[in-house]
Design a protein around this motif. Structure first.
Motif, PDB file in Angstrom:
ATOM      1  N   GLU A  21       0.827  -1.204   0.000  1.00  0.00           N
ATOM      2  CA  GLU A  21       0.000   0.000   0.000  1.00  0.00           C
ATOM      3  C   GLU A  21       0.860   1.252   0.000  1.00  0.00           C
ATOM      4  OE1 GLU A  21      -3.986  -1.640   2.385  1.00  0.00           O
ATOM      5  OE2 GLU A  21      -2.267  -0.825   3.499  1.00  0.00           O
ATOM      6  N   ALA A  22       1.988   1.194   0.719  1.00  0.00           N
ATOM      7  CA  ALA A  22       2.893   2.340   0.751  1.00  0.00           C
ATOM      8  C   ALA A  22       3.532   2.567  -0.618  1.00  0.00           C
ATOM      9  CB  ALA A  22       3.974   2.126   1.805  1.00  0.00           C
ATOM     10  N   ALA A  23       3.814   1.463  -1.322  1.00  0.00           N
ATOM     11  CA  ALA A  23       4.471   1.566  -2.625  1.00  0.00           C
ATOM     12  C   ALA A  23       3.504   1.987  -3.729  1.00  0.00           C
ATOM     13  CB  ALA A  23       5.113   0.225  -2.986  1.00  0.00           C
ATOM     14  N   ASN A  24       2.280   1.452  -3.671  1.00  0.00           N
ATOM     15  CA  ASN A  24       1.328   1.682  -4.760  1.00  0.00           C
ATOM     16  C   ASN A  24       0.296   2.759  -4.466  1.00  0.00           C
ATOM     17  OD1 ASN A  24       2.557  -0.491  -6.163  1.00  0.00           O
ATOM     18  ND2 ASN A  24       1.279  -1.961  -5.049  1.00  0.00           N
ATOM     19  N   GLY A  25       0.224   3.145  -3.197  1.00  0.00           N
ATOM     20  CA  GLY A  25      -0.793   4.121  -2.822  1.00  0.00           C
ATOM     21  C   GLY A  25      -2.085   3.426  -2.419  1.00  0.00           C
ATOM     22  N   VAL A  26      -2.852   4.038  -1.525  1.00  0.00           N
ATOM     23  CA  VAL A  26      -4.078   3.417  -1.053  1.00  0.00           C
ATOM     24  C   VAL A  26      -5.029   4.496  -0.543  1.00  0.00           C
ATOM     25  CG1 VAL A  26      -3.182   3.112   1.300  1.00  0.00           C
ATOM     26  CG2 VAL A  26      -5.008   1.614   0.473  1.00  0.00           C
ATOM     27  N   SER A  27      -6.311   4.212  -0.642  1.00  0.00           N
ATOM     28  CA  SER A  27      -7.331   5.103  -0.098  1.00  0.00           C
ATOM     29  C   SER A  27      -8.056   4.356   1.022  1.00  0.00           C
ATOM     30  CB  SER A  27      -8.335   5.501  -1.188  1.00  0.00           C
ATOM     31  OG  SER A  27      -9.381   6.275  -0.647  1.00  0.00           O
ATOM     32  N   LYS A  28      -8.124   4.962   2.203  1.00  0.00           N
ATOM     33  CA  LYS A  28      -8.747   4.291   3.340  1.00  0.00           C
ATOM     34  C   LYS A  28      -9.728   5.212   4.033  1.00  0.00           C
ATOM     35  CE  LYS A  28      -5.433   0.789   4.769  1.00  0.00           C
ATOM     36  NZ  LYS A  28      -4.816   0.141   5.950  1.00  0.00           N
ATOM     37  N   ASP A  29     -10.800   4.604   4.556  1.00  0.00           N
ATOM     38  CA  ASP A  29     -11.742   5.345   5.408  1.00  0.00           C
ATOM     39  C   ASP A  29     -11.214   5.340   6.828  1.00  0.00           C
ATOM     40  OD1 ASP A  29     -13.522   5.789   3.328  1.00  0.00           O
ATOM     41  OD2 ASP A  29     -14.578   3.898   3.678  1.00  0.00           O
ATOM     42  N   ILE A  30     -11.267   6.479   7.501  1.00  0.00           N
ATOM     43  CA  ILE A  30     -10.836   6.563   8.892  1.00  0.00           C
ATOM     44  C   ILE A  30     -11.952   7.169   9.729  1.00  0.00           C
ATOM     45  CG2 ILE A  30      -8.377   6.757   8.358  1.00  0.00           C
ATOM     46  CD1 ILE A  30      -8.620   9.768   8.846  1.00  0.00           C
ATOM     47  N   GLU A  31     -11.945   6.829  11.020  1.00  0.00           N
ATOM     48  CA  GLU A  31     -12.946   7.361  11.935  1.00  0.00           C
ATOM     49  C   GLU A  31     -12.301   8.406  12.835  1.00  0.00           C
ATOM     50  OE1 GLU A  31     -14.474   4.046  14.008  1.00  0.00           O
ATOM     51  OE2 GLU A  31     -15.474   3.183  12.260  1.00  0.00           O
ATOM     52  N   ILE A  32     -12.946   9.555  12.976  1.00  0.00           N
ATOM     53  CA  ILE A  32     -12.409  10.645  13.777  1.00  0.00           C
ATOM     54  C   ILE A  32     -13.394  10.978  14.892  1.00  0.00           C
ATOM     55  CG2 ILE A  32     -11.670  13.061  13.769  1.00  0.00           C
ATOM     56  CD1 ILE A  32     -10.936  12.725  10.836  1.00  0.00           C
ATOM     57  N   ASP A  33     -12.887  10.961  16.126  1.00  0.00           N
ATOM     58  CA  ASP A  33     -13.721  11.371  17.248  1.00  0.00           C
ATOM     59  C   ASP A  33     -13.874  12.889  17.224  1.00  0.00           C
ATOM     60  OD1 ASP A  33     -13.559   8.757  17.942  1.00  0.00           O
ATOM     61  OD2 ASP A  33     -12.032   9.043  19.480  1.00  0.00           O
ATOM     62  N   ARG A  34     -14.994  13.372  17.700  1.00  0.00           N
ATOM     63  CA  ARG A  34     -15.187  14.820  17.730  1.00  0.00           C
ATOM     64  C   ARG A  34     -15.626  15.259  19.122  1.00  0.00           C
ATOM     65  NH1 ARG A  34     -19.751  12.854  14.963  1.00  0.00           N
ATOM     66  NH2 ARG A  34     -21.758  13.482  15.846  1.00  0.00           N
ATOM     67  N   MET A  35     -15.206  16.463  19.489  1.00  0.00           N
ATOM     68  CA  MET A  35     -15.575  17.032  20.770  1.00  0.00           C
ATOM     69  C   MET A  35     -16.865  17.832  20.606  1.00  0.00           C
ATOM     70  SD  MET A  35     -13.192  15.796  22.551  1.00  0.00           S
ATOM     71  CE  MET A  35     -13.788  16.546  24.066  1.00  0.00           C
ATOM     72  N   GLU A  36     -17.797  17.615  21.503  1.00  0.00           N
ATOM     73  CA  GLU A  36     -19.061  18.337  21.460  1.00  0.00           C
ATOM     74  C   GLU A  36     -19.378  18.934  22.823  1.00  0.00           C
ATOM     75  OE1 GLU A  36     -22.247  16.020  19.952  1.00  0.00           O
ATOM     76  OE2 GLU A  36     -21.365  15.785  17.966  1.00  0.00           O
ATOM     77  N   LYS A  37     -20.166  19.980  22.810  1.00  0.00           N
ATOM     78  CA  LYS A  37     -20.578  20.610  24.052  1.00  0.00           C
ATOM     79  C   LYS A  37     -21.404  19.622  24.876  1.00  0.00           C
ATOM     80  CE  LYS A  37     -23.895  23.691  24.022  1.00  0.00           C
ATOM     81  NZ  LYS A  37     -24.642  24.952  23.812  1.00  0.00           N
ATOM     82  N   CYS A  38     -21.091  19.545  26.152  1.00  0.00           N
ATOM     83  CA  CYS A  38     -21.829  18.652  27.044  1.00  0.00           C
ATOM     84  C   CYS A  38     -23.259  19.160  27.191  1.00  0.00           C
ATOM     85  CB  CYS A  38     -21.136  18.584  28.402  1.00  0.00           C
ATOM     86  SG  CYS A  38     -22.026  17.584  29.612  1.00  0.00           S
ATOM     87  N   GLU A  39     -24.218  18.307  26.841  1.00  0.00           N
ATOM     88  CA  GLU A  39     -25.620  18.718  26.919  1.00  0.00           C
ATOM     89  C   GLU A  39     -26.130  18.762  28.353  1.00  0.00           C
ATOM     90  OE1 GLU A  39     -27.841  16.150  24.401  1.00  0.00           O
ATOM     91  OE2 GLU A  39     -26.926  16.871  22.543  1.00  0.00           O
ATOM     92  N   THR A  40     -25.507  17.991  29.240  1.00  0.00           N
ATOM     93  CA  THR A  40     -25.966  17.955  30.633  1.00  0.00           C
ATOM     94  C   THR A  40     -25.784  19.311  31.313  1.00  0.00           C
ATOM     95  OG1 THR A  40     -25.391  15.605  30.784  1.00  0.00           O
ATOM     96  CG2 THR A  40     -25.719  16.792  32.864  1.00  0.00           C
ATOM     97  N   CYS A  41     -24.595  19.909  31.117  1.00  0.00           N
ATOM     98  CA  CYS A  41     -24.306  21.190  31.782  1.00  0.00           C
ATOM     99  C   CYS A  41     -24.323  22.364  30.815  1.00  0.00           C
ATOM    100  CB  CYS A  41     -22.943  21.114  32.477  1.00  0.00           C
ATOM    101  SG  CYS A  41     -21.543  20.914  31.345  1.00  0.00           S
ATOM    102  N   ASN A  42     -24.668  22.079  29.546  1.00  0.00           N
ATOM    103  CA  ASN A  42     -24.700  23.115  28.504  1.00  0.00           C
ATOM    104  C   ASN A  42     -23.336  23.770  28.309  1.00  0.00           C
ATOM    105  OD1 ASN A  42     -26.143  24.460  26.475  1.00  0.00           O
ATOM    106  ND2 ASN A  42     -26.493  26.241  27.782  1.00  0.00           N
ATOM    107  N   GLY A  43     -22.278  22.995  28.552  1.00  0.00           N
ATOM    108  CA  GLY A  43     -20.927  23.485  28.297  1.00  0.00           C
ATOM    109  C   GLY A  43     -20.283  24.258  29.432  1.00  0.00           C
ATOM    110  N   THR A  44     -20.982  24.436  30.550  1.00  0.00           N
ATOM    111  CA  THR A  44     -20.409  25.208  31.662  1.00  0.00           C
ATOM    112  C   THR A  44     -19.424  24.382  32.482  1.00  0.00           C
ATOM    113  OG1 THR A  44     -22.135  24.618  33.258  1.00  0.00           O
ATOM    114  CG2 THR A  44     -22.536  26.541  31.843  1.00  0.00           C
ATOM    115  N   GLY A  45     -19.589  23.066  32.490  1.00  0.00           N
ATOM    116  CA  GLY A  45     -18.754  22.198  33.304  1.00  0.00           C
ATOM    117  C   GLY A  45     -19.276  22.012  34.716  1.00  0.00           C
TER     118      GLY A  45
END
Length: 302
Positions: A21-45
């Motif tokens: 794959e390194a020699a010939n090239g490759v396309s891969k799907d990756i999963e990325i985690d994302r940070m979101e505002k906490c709904e419990t405290c509405n982002g206040t902490g």
């Protein structure tokens, strides 16, 4: 001021590729985690119903100024991070239980977790042991007890409908305390992933349709396996055409990992709750037995 969407931070993701794959090239799907505002405290902490206070040391700046003297001849000032609020300028006396006071949560394919938890492969934390293969001729009235899916009920090991074999079993394949016994192959897809944790050492092994996860963090990992999102992930990664979880499937399963101290606290706390639930179940069964006996006596006129 700049209008329109702002460019986010650069995200770096590590992934493995083969030499080809390194020699010939490759396309891969990756999963990325994302940070979101906490709904419990509405982002206040802060815990709902409580408020965030301004730090009384830095007065909300997050920094403190210190003055020092050099032998009485000169003075100089330094600016540093406020130790009281750790540079946030705010004090949260009662943190939100969902985000731990951070105001944000980490959203992943397997659920929502605090942002300082790692998402790592399951097999980085446990050893996978495959079950014993035996033939009908090996089944005897006496011998080595072989645990099967029917021995796992309500996340507990139950010694009913037992099978014994006259096979030689490696000592490493005997079930040990805190081992997680999991169903990896079955005619019913609903039983895939069904599991229980051993509360003691057993003079017993496990069949080919079962597997064991063995590791130092098993009490925590067992609780993870009860979580709906993790179970969905297990079933998603399983080979659905023949109702099984292969070694390759296990390698692809990701789990959330907090600090070791937090893992132990979570595992021990929930194990205590599980023990209380077991006691309640036993009490209910005893009461039901007494009730059934009373019904028989009343209806028979005794």
């Amino acid at each position: 001021a700049t209008s329109g969407p702002q460019r986010g931070a650069t995200i770096s993701v590590a992934t493995d590729i083969s030499f080809e794959e390194a020699a010939n090239g490759v396309s891969k799907d990756i999963e990325i985690d994302r940070m979101e505002k906490c709904e419990t405290c509405n982002g206040t902490g802060a815990k709902p119903g409580t408020s965030v206070e301004t730090c009384h040391v830095c007065h909300g700046t997050g920094q403190v100024r210190k003055t020092s003297s050099l032998g009485g001849f000169a003075t100089f000032q330094t600016v540093g991070t406020c130790d009281e609020c750790r540079g946030t300028g705010k004090i949260i006396k009662e943190p939100c239980s969902t985000c731990g006071g951070k105001g944000t949560i980490r959203k992943t394919e397997i659920g929502i977790f605090p942002k300082d938890w790692k998402i790592e492969p399951l097999l980085k934390h446990v050893e996978l042991l495959n079950g014993l293969t035996y033939s009908p001729e090996n089944i005897k009235k006496n011998g080595v007890l072989v645990l099967r899916s029917s021995n796992v009920q309500e996340s507990r090991i139950v010694l009913e409908d037992n099978v014994y074999v006259n096979c030689n079993v490696n000592k490493n394949k005997y079930l040990k305390k805190d081992d997680i016994l999991i169903c990896v192959r079955n005619g019913s897809s609903n039983l895939i992933g069904k599991n229980a944790i051993a509360n003691k050492n057993y003079v017993a092994t496990f069949g080919a349709f079962m597997a064991v996860l063995r590791g130092k963090e098993n009490r925590y990992i067992f609780q993870l396996l009860q979580k709906g999102d993790i179970q969905k992930n297990i079933k998603k990664n399983s080979s659905a055409t023949i109702n099984q979880i292969t070694t390759a499937d296990f390698k692809s399963i990701q789990i959330p990992i907090p600090l070791k101290e937090e893992q132990k606290e979570i595992g021990d706390t929930l194990a205590t709750v599980d023990n209380l639930i077991d006691l309640l179940r036993k009490t209910i069964k005893k009461k039901e037995k007494i009730k059934n006996q009373v019904i028989i006596e009343l209806l028979s006129g005794k």
